[in-house]
Write a protein that holds these residues in place. Structure first.
Motif, short mmCIF file in Angstrom:
data_model
loop_
_atom_site.label_atom_id
_atom_site.label_comp_id
_atom_site.label_asym_id
_atom_site.label_seq_id
_atom_site.Cartn_x
_atom_site.Cartn_y
_atom_site.Cartn_z
N LEU A 38 0.82 -1.20 0.00
CA LEU A 38 0.00 0.00 0.00
C LEU A 38 0.86 1.26 0.00
CD1 LEU A 38 -2.89 -0.95 2.46
CD2 LEU A 38 -2.92 -0.93 -0.04
N VAL A 39 2.10 1.17 0.48
CA VAL A 39 3.02 2.31 0.41
C VAL A 39 3.24 2.68 -1.05
CG1 VAL A 39 5.39 3.06 0.83
CG2 VAL A 39 4.17 1.76 2.57
N PHE A 40 3.43 1.68 -1.89
CA PHE A 40 3.64 1.92 -3.32
C PHE A 40 2.38 2.55 -3.94
CE2 PHE A 40 3.67 0.35 -7.76
CZ PHE A 40 4.80 1.02 -8.20
N VAL A 41 1.21 2.04 -3.56
CA VAL A 41 -0.04 2.60 -4.08
C VAL A 41 -0.19 4.06 -3.64
CG1 VAL A 41 -2.56 2.40 -4.04
CG2 VAL A 41 -1.15 0.33 -4.16
N ALA A 42 0.13 4.33 -2.36
CA ALA A 42 0.05 5.72 -1.86
C ALA A 42 1.00 6.63 -2.63
CB ALA A 42 0.36 5.75 -0.36
N MET A 43 2.18 6.12 -2.94
CA MET A 43 3.15 6.90 -3.72
C MET A 43 2.60 7.19 -5.13
SD MET A 43 5.84 6.71 -6.23
CE MET A 43 5.79 4.98 -6.47
N LEU A 44 2.00 6.18 -5.75
CA LEU A 44 1.44 6.38 -7.09
C LEU A 44 0.32 7.42 -7.07
CD1 LEU A 44 1.26 2.74 -8.52
CD2 LEU A 44 2.87 4.56 -9.14
N VAL A 45 -0.53 7.36 -6.06
CA VAL A 45 -1.62 8.34 -5.93
C VAL A 45 -1.03 9.74 -5.77
CG1 VAL A 45 -3.53 9.10 -4.46
CG2 VAL A 45 -3.30 6.69 -5.05
N SER A 46 0.01 9.86 -4.94
CA SER A 46 0.63 11.17 -4.72
C SER A 46 1.27 11.70 -5.99
CB SER A 46 1.68 11.07 -3.61
OG SER A 46 1.07 10.74 -2.40
N VAL A 47 1.96 10.83 -6.73
CA VAL A 47 2.59 11.25 -7.99
C VAL A 47 1.51 11.70 -8.98
CG1 VAL A 47 3.86 10.40 -10.01
CG2 VAL A 47 4.70 9.90 -7.70
N TYR A 48 0.42 10.94 -9.06
CA TYR A 48 -0.68 11.31 -9.95
C TYR A 48 -1.22 12.69 -9.58
CZ TYR A 48 -5.21 11.23 -12.26
OH TYR A 48 -6.29 11.55 -13.03
N GLU A 49 -1.39 12.94 -8.28
CA GLU A 49 -1.90 14.25 -7.84
C GLU A 49 -0.96 15.38 -8.24
OE1 GLU A 49 -3.65 17.56 -6.00
OE2 GLU A 49 -4.48 15.71 -6.79
N VAL A 50 0.34 15.17 -8.04
CA VAL A 50 1.31 16.20 -8.39
C VAL A 50 1.27 16.49 -9.89
CG1 VAL A 50 3.79 16.72 -8.53
CG2 VAL A 50 2.81 15.81 -6.40
N ILE A 51 1.23 15.45 -10.69
CA ILE A 51 1.18 15.62 -12.15
C ILE A 51 -0.10 16.36 -12.56
CG2 ILE A 51 0.93 14.40 -14.35
CD1 ILE A 51 2.84 12.26 -13.16
N MET A 52 -1.23 15.94 -11.99
CA MET A 52 -2.49 16.59 -12.35
C MET A 52 -2.53 18.05 -11.88
SD MET A 52 -3.99 14.43 -14.17
CE MET A 52 -5.55 15.24 -14.40
N ARG A 53 -2.05 18.29 -10.67
CA ARG A 53 -2.11 19.64 -10.10
C ARG A 53 -1.17 20.60 -10.82
NH1 ARG A 53 -3.67 21.95 -5.20
NH2 ARG A 53 -4.34 19.88 -4.55
N TYR A 54 0.10 20.20 -10.98
CA TYR A 54 1.09 21.13 -11.51
C TYR A 54 1.30 20.99 -13.02
CZ TYR A 54 1.90 21.94 -6.62
OH TYR A 54 1.72 22.24 -5.30
N GLY A 55 1.01 19.82 -13.55
CA GLY A 55 1.18 19.63 -15.00
C GLY A 55 -0.04 20.04 -15.81
N THR A 60 -6.90 16.93 -7.95
CA THR A 60 -7.95 15.96 -7.59
C THR A 60 -8.54 16.35 -6.25
OG1 THR A 60 -6.45 14.53 -6.38
CG2 THR A 60 -6.65 14.12 -8.74
N ASP A 61 -9.73 15.85 -5.98
CA ASP A 61 -10.31 16.08 -4.66
C ASP A 61 -10.26 14.81 -3.81
OD1 ASP A 61 -12.18 14.63 -6.06
OD2 ASP A 61 -13.88 15.93 -5.59
N TRP A 62 -9.62 13.76 -4.32
CA TRP A 62 -9.59 12.48 -3.62
C TRP A 62 -8.19 12.00 -3.25
CZ3 TRP A 62 -6.66 8.96 -6.22
CH2 TRP A 62 -6.46 9.20 -7.58
N ALA A 63 -7.16 12.52 -3.86
CA ALA A 63 -5.80 11.97 -3.69
C ALA A 63 -5.28 12.11 -2.26
CB ALA A 63 -4.84 12.62 -4.67
N HIS A 64 -5.45 13.28 -1.66
CA HIS A 64 -4.91 13.49 -0.31
C HIS A 64 -5.57 12.56 0.70
CE1 HIS A 64 -3.17 15.45 3.15
NE2 HIS A 64 -4.39 15.58 3.65
N GLU A 65 -6.90 12.48 0.66
CA GLU A 65 -7.59 11.61 1.62
C GLU A 65 -7.29 10.15 1.38
OE1 GLU A 65 -11.65 13.18 3.05
OE2 GLU A 65 -11.42 13.87 0.97
#
Length: 184
Positions: A38-55, A60-65
């Motif tokens: 789940l650490v890896f999944v959490a990392m993927l979610v965080s990377v996705y959020e960074v890409i979506m937010r800054y790229g 997203t409204d779900w990544a942090h939670e």
């Protein structure tokens, strides 16, 4: 391959059982190794959020939670895993100086105190989990986060904490049983 005999001998291989483990501890260790992903999944979610937010300027409204829930789950289930693999904090100054018979009695006292701790904290976890899954009138409902996404993740994590504490209490009961069989 030689297995380390104590935590100071180095890390254990991921697939090997800790020496002296019972079957329940081995099961918890295998489940813990799966949950660790789940650490890896959490990392993927965080990377996705960074890409979506800054790229793409589309946060997203779900990544942090989701990330918080995944990490909280790992943290909560780390207790039974640490107990199963004997990797919890131990201060053995007194224990190592005792005779085997006195050490056995102190081990038993430690197990009983562990169960009492789990019962006390388990009661608090039960109250939190119950309140997170039931409305004041007693009807079933899941506590939500109150955010724009509003998932029931707070209720789920409280249930996971309760399960984690129950697992640790059961681990202690199994160890008391083993202790009695060994010393009879």
């Amino acid at each position: 391959m030689k297995l380390p005999q104590s935590p100071s001998d180095g890390p254990l291989p991921v697939t090997a059982a800790t020496p002296g483990q019972n079957r329940f501890d081995q099961l918890i260790q295998r489940v813990g190794q799966a949950v660790a992903w789940l650490v890896f999944v959490a990392m993927l979610v965080s990377v996705y959020e960074v890409i979506m937010r800054y790229g793409f300027n589309a946060p997203t409204d779900w990544a942090h939670e989701t990330t918080t829930f995944l990490v909280a789950t790992i943290f909560a289930l780390g207790g039974p895993y640490a107990l199963a693999t004997n990797r919890h904090i131990q201060i053995r100054i007194l224990l190592d100086r005792l005779s085997p018979q006195k050490r056995s009695w102190l081990d038993l006292l430690n197990l009983v105190l562990g169960i009492l701790f789990c019962l006390a904290i388990g009661y608090a976890a039960w109250v939190l989990a119950f309140n997170a899954t039931h409305a004041p009138d007693g009807s079933w409902r899941l506590e939500t986060s109150g955010s724009s996404w509003n998932p029931p993740l707070p209720a789920f994590i409280k249930i996971i904490i309760l399960i984690s504490i129950a697992l640790m209490a059961l681990q202690q009961v199994v160890r008391i049983s083993q202790h009695w069989r060994k010393n009879q």
